[in-house]
Design a protein around this motif. Structure first.
Motif, short mmCIF file in Angstrom:
data_model
loop_
_atom_site.label_atom_id
_atom_site.label_comp_id
_atom_site.label_asym_id
_atom_site.label_seq_id
_atom_site.Cartn_x
_atom_site.Cartn_y
_atom_site.Cartn_z
N GLU A 248 -39.44 2.35 -74.04
CA GLU A 248 -39.22 2.23 -72.66
C GLU A 248 -40.23 1.40 -71.92
O GLU A 248 -39.99 1.04 -70.87
N PHE A 249 -41.55 1.11 -72.70
CA PHE A 249 -42.56 0.15 -71.97
C PHE A 249 -42.02 -1.15 -71.66
O PHE A 249 -41.62 -1.79 -72.56
N GLY A 250 -42.58 -1.44 -70.33
CA GLY A 250 -42.25 -2.91 -70.20
C GLY A 250 -42.36 -3.08 -68.58
O GLY A 250 -42.92 -2.15 -67.83
N GLU A 251 -41.93 -4.42 -67.89
CA GLU A 251 -42.03 -4.28 -66.80
C GLU A 251 -40.99 -3.72 -65.84
O GLU A 251 -39.80 -3.60 -66.23
N VAL A 252 -41.66 -3.13 -64.74
CA VAL A 252 -40.74 -2.43 -63.57
C VAL A 252 -40.82 -3.12 -62.38
O VAL A 252 -41.98 -3.68 -61.92
N VAL A 253 -39.65 -3.38 -61.81
CA VAL A 253 -39.49 -4.18 -60.54
C VAL A 253 -38.88 -3.37 -59.70
O VAL A 253 -37.44 -3.06 -59.71
N TRP A 254 -39.13 -3.00 -58.48
CA TRP A 254 -38.49 -2.18 -57.59
C TRP A 254 -38.68 -2.90 -56.05
O TRP A 254 -39.43 -3.56 -55.86
N ARG A 255 -37.28 -2.95 -55.41
CA ARG A 255 -37.21 -3.67 -54.25
C ARG A 255 -36.74 -2.72 -53.02
O ARG A 255 -35.75 -2.11 -53.34
N PHE A 256 -37.78 -2.52 -52.26
CA PHE A 256 -37.38 -1.70 -51.13
C PHE A 256 -36.96 -2.53 -49.84
O PHE A 256 -37.32 -3.67 -49.55
N THR A 257 -35.89 -1.78 -49.21
CA THR A 257 -35.42 -2.60 -47.90
C THR A 257 -36.43 -2.83 -47.02
O THR A 257 -37.63 -1.92 -47.01
N ALA A 258 -36.05 -3.57 -45.75
CA ALA A 258 -36.94 -3.65 -44.83
C ALA A 258 -37.28 -2.24 -43.92
O ALA A 258 -38.30 -2.13 -43.45
N ARG A 259 -36.27 -1.51 -44.05
CA ARG A 259 -36.57 -0.08 -43.12
C ARG A 259 -37.58 0.78 -44.02
O ARG A 259 -38.48 1.31 -43.74
N ALA A 260 -37.43 0.74 -45.38
CA ALA A 260 -38.26 1.51 -46.16
C ALA A 260 -39.68 0.79 -46.64
O ALA A 260 -40.63 1.64 -46.86
N ALA A 261 -39.79 -0.29 -46.37
CA ALA A 261 -40.85 -1.20 -46.58
C ALA A 261 -42.26 -0.73 -46.27
O ALA A 261 -43.19 -0.38 -46.92
N PRO A 262 -42.20 -0.23 -44.97
CA PRO A 262 -43.43 0.17 -44.35
C PRO A 262 -43.97 1.48 -44.87
O PRO A 262 -45.38 1.72 -45.12
N HIS A 263 -42.98 2.47 -45.39
CA HIS A 263 -43.49 3.51 -45.93
C HIS A 263 -43.55 3.17 -47.37
O HIS A 263 -44.68 4.05 -48.04
N ALA A 264 -42.99 2.55 -48.05
CA ALA A 264 -43.20 2.27 -49.66
C ALA A 264 -44.83 1.55 -49.72
O ALA A 264 -45.48 1.70 -50.68
N ALA A 265 -45.09 0.69 -48.56
CA ALA A 265 -46.33 0.11 -48.56
C ALA A 265 -47.55 0.96 -48.60
O ALA A 265 -48.50 0.57 -49.02
N ARG A 266 -47.53 2.08 -48.22
CA ARG A 266 -48.42 3.07 -48.03
C ARG A 266 -48.47 4.05 -49.31
O ARG A 266 -49.20 4.96 -49.27
N TYR A 267 -47.55 3.62 -50.33
CA TYR A 267 -47.73 4.57 -51.54
C TYR A 267 -48.54 3.50 -52.97
O TYR A 267 -48.51 2.40 -52.48
N ARG A 268 -49.08 4.14 -53.70
CA ARG A 268 -49.52 3.51 -54.94
C ARG A 268 -48.69 4.06 -56.04
O ARG A 268 -48.92 5.09 -56.42
N PHE A 269 -47.79 3.40 -56.57
CA PHE A 269 -46.74 4.29 -57.40
C PHE A 269 -47.28 3.79 -58.78
O PHE A 269 -47.16 4.76 -59.73
N HIS A 270 -48.28 2.87 -58.85
CA HIS A 270 -48.92 2.85 -60.34
C HIS A 270 -50.16 2.05 -60.22
O HIS A 270 -50.38 1.22 -59.18
N PRO A 271 -51.33 2.45 -61.07
CA PRO A 271 -52.64 1.82 -60.80
C PRO A 271 -52.66 0.13 -60.86
O PRO A 271 -53.39 -0.44 -60.22
#
Length: 330
Positions: A248-271
């Motif tokens: 399963e190892f490989g590139e992961v790409v997630w796109r958050f909507t404009a509404r969710a982006a401010p919340h997602a920007a405060r997360y560190r999903f991976h180092p």
């Protein structure tokens, strides 16, 4: 002497109270000053602390040292520092790390003994107020069960490092059986996993053993040499959570909507993540990892406010489970 210079002198005394003392180069780097200023600071140090010692180390560098007993009373812990210890202690206990919590509790007791009597009452009062105000910081929710004897055996084996003998029931085992593990580290999350090599397996692969499923554990006297090239942090970072699967190892790409982006920007999903904000306000996060199922568990909480761009297998897994009626975001 001005207040600012007095503070700097205390900072210097604290630096000079370590085992090796402090050099002019280290003073220049710490205070951003030139050599002449650093020399004047050492002269002030010798004037205020009469028992300051100077010596030349093995590299031919002159160093100044102040006995710790002379500076200790100037650096009693602050209330917020002691409160932080209490919060860390509570976190360790909630994560099932009872042995580490006991060690931190012992450290807290030693700090209390070293604290000047005249300042203890004030610190304790301020600490109590801080902890009361920080009560909301306690992490709710489920926590892993712990067995103090198992935890103690794991800690002893990791320090050796010694082979760890466990009675363990894997998901495919009908009953627990003995295993001999060469332990490398612990992964902490919703559940705790011991990472190590099973001596009964000849492939040499790292495997994960759920600490909560160890019925017993014993650190043996059998010392082993860890692999020189193994980097535990790099190993842990290959997974989104704790599960590892090379397929399963490989590139992961997630796109958050404009509404969710401010919340997602405060997360560190991976180092190792990178992020990019588009003109429409959406946020794209990229990183390399495995563990699609754990990614699904997290992505579910974002409802239909996130799109999995890659990998396609992960996109297929979440497509039918993206709800639009969640009242809030993580």
């Amino acid at each position: 002497m001005s207040f600012g210079k007095a503070v700097d002198l205390l900072r210097l005394a604290r630096m000079a109270s370590n085992y090796s003392g402090v050099s002019l180069t280290e003073i220049e780097r710490e205070f951003g000053c030139v050599r002449r200023t650093a020399q004047r600071m050492t002269q002030a140090l010798e004037q205020v602390f009469a028992d300051t010692e100077d010596h030349v180390d093995g590299d031919g560098i002159k160093r100044w040292r102040v006995p710790r007993r002379r500076v200790g009373e100037f650096f009693a812990p602050e209330a917020d520092e002691v409160a932080a210890l209490e919060v860390a202690l509570s976190t360790l206990e909630r994560d099932g790390l009872s042995r580490e919590a006991d060690q931190l509790r012992s450290l807290r007791s030693k700090i209390d003994l070293l604290m000047p009597d005249r300042g203890r009452a004030r610190v304790e009062a301020d600490e109590e107020a801080l902890l009361e105000a920080m009560g909301h910081a306690a992490r709710p929710g489920p926590q892993p069960a712990s067995d103090p004897e198992v935890d103690a055996a794991i800690a002893q084996a990791l320090k050796g490092p010694f082979v760890l003998k466990i009675r363990y029931r894997g998901r495919r085992d009908e009953a627990a059986r003995e295993r001999w593990i060469e332990p490398y580290g612990l992964l902490l999350g919703a559940r705790r996993y011991l990472v190590g090599r099973d001596r009964d397996r000849e492939d040499g692969h790292m495997r994960h053993f759920r600490v909560e499923d160890m019925e017993a554990a014993e650190a043996t006297d059998d010392w082993f040499a860890r692999s020189d090239g193994f980097d535990f942090d790099a190993y842990a970072n290959r997974a989104f959570g704790v599960f590892q699967d090379e397929r399963e190892f490989g590139e992961v790409v997630w796109r958050f909507t404009a509404r969710a982006a401010p919340h997602a920007a405060r997360y560190r999903f991976h180092p190792g993540q990178t992020s990019e904000t588009a003109e429409d306000g959406s946020l794209t996060i990229r990183f390399e990892a495995c563990g699609w199922l754990e990614m699904c568990w997290h992505l579910y909480a974002w409802g239909d406010q996130v799109e999995v761009v890659a990998p396609t297998e992960l996109a297929d897994m979440v497509r039918e489970y993206q709800r639009s009626d969640f009242p809030g975001l993580p």
